[in-house]
Design an enzyme around this catalytic site. Structure first.
Site, PDB file in Angstrom:
ATOM      1  CG  HIS A 149      -1.952  -1.096   1.176  1.00  0.00           C
ATOM      2  ND1 HIS A 149      -2.852  -1.261   0.152  1.00  0.00           N
ATOM      3  CD2 HIS A 149      -2.189  -2.109   2.045  1.00  0.00           C
ATOM      4  CE1 HIS A 149      -3.612  -2.330   0.386  1.00  0.00           C
ATOM      5  NE2 HIS A 149      -3.220  -2.863   1.532  1.00  0.00           N
ATOM      6  NE  ARG A 172       1.851  -4.205   3.656  1.00  0.00           N
ATOM      7  CZ  ARG A 172       0.708  -3.753   4.170  1.00  0.00           C
ATOM      8  NH1 ARG A 172      -0.066  -4.545   4.916  1.00  0.00           N
ATOM      9  NH2 ARG A 172       0.347  -2.501   3.961  1.00  0.00           N
ATOM     10  CG  ASP A 213      -7.244  -5.746   4.394  1.00  0.00           C
ATOM     11  OD1 ASP A 213      -8.163  -5.301   3.698  1.00  0.00           O
ATOM     12  OD2 ASP A 213      -6.044  -5.536   4.151  1.00  0.00           O
TER      13      ASP A 213
END
Ligand code: 3PY
Ligand code: MG
Length: 256
Positions: free
Chosen positions: A45, A70, A176
């Site tokens: 992201h 990540r 999430d």
């Protein structure tokens, strides 16, 4: 600058990571000079790409901090590449099944555990590991694969995911998870009614001899996550650090 994260977690340390979303090597380097134990570069992201991860890892490792990446969803090729670039650990988002976990672990570990491809001259040099065989023998235990648990499918498959050899730990994504929790009704990562399930993730990880980490949107939740057994904790995005610092400086300047 030898690998250190796996050892630190093994001896029971709690590691707090800064979360880097802005792909500036100077900002990454600056984060690595703070008292955070680790800096995580976010390709899912955040704005990080291969080039900024390449540069950012060098900065973090030179500051002797744990270097974590990540990857975007399903980008197991990038997991191997980030290890080749020198990372201590890779966080893979949306690991929802034992199959997802196996594919991720496979890209992270040299044979016989997985099928990571040979060729990490940069990691060997940055990490001061001697010659080929020493690196081959130590890499599987020196670098960590962390599978994100952030959906209902992942919760249901947690035992299977944890039992995949080559998965070293799990990392909870509460935003999430909250969307899944409410069937898409709201994103609310600090909701109280998820805490029991989150605590159970840490407990199961420990029972399986694996590490547990979590993204703590509210930094003041970190102590309770530590209490639950989470050892690797992200404290929001670095943009939050900048905003909080600005608020504090301006309040001081205005006599507040
Ligand atoms: C989540 O909370 O879903 C995350 O992925 C943390 O960034
Ligand atoms: Mg997420």
């Amino acid at each position: 600058k030898p690998y250190q994260m796996a050892q630190q977690l093994s001896r029971g340390d709690t590691l707090l990571t800064a979360w880097s979303s802005l792909p500036s090597v100077d900002l990454v380097d600056q984060l690595a000079t703070t008292e955070f134990d680790a800096v995580t570069l976010d390709m899912q992201h955040g704005g990080h790409d291969e080039k900024s991860v390449w540069d950012g890892l060098l900065a973090i490792i030179n500051r002797q901090k744990c270097a974590v990446v990540r990857i975007p969803v399903g980008r197991n090729d990038m997991a191997s590449r980030a290890l080749d670039m020198g990372a201590d650990a890779i966080i893979a988002p949306m690991i929802n099944s034992a199959e997802d976990a196996k594919a991720f672990a496979d890209s992270m570990k040299f044979p016989p555990l997985g099928s990571r491809s040979w060729g990490a001259p940069r990691a060997q040099s940055l990490r001061d590991v001697e010659g080929g065989n020493a690196f081959l023998k130590s890499a599987n235990k020196d670098t960590l694969s962390l599978a994100m648990i952030e959906t209902r499918e992942a919760l249901a498959a947690l035992d299977d995911i944890l039992s995949v050899e080559g998965i070293d730990g799990v990392f909870v994504g509460p935003s999430d998870l909250s969307i899944a929790w409410t069937n898409g009704d709201s994103v609310d990562p600090t909701r109280e009614d998820m805490m029991e399930a989150i605590a159970l993730i840490a407990k199961k990880a420990k029972a399986a001899n694996k590490f547990a980490g979590i993204f703590s949107v509210d930094p003041s939740d970190a102590p309770r996550f530590t209490q639950m057994g989470f050892q690797f904790i992200a404290l929001g995005f670095e943009t939050g650090l900048i905003s909080a610092g600005a608020t504090q400086f301006l309040a001081a300047a205005k006599g507040g």
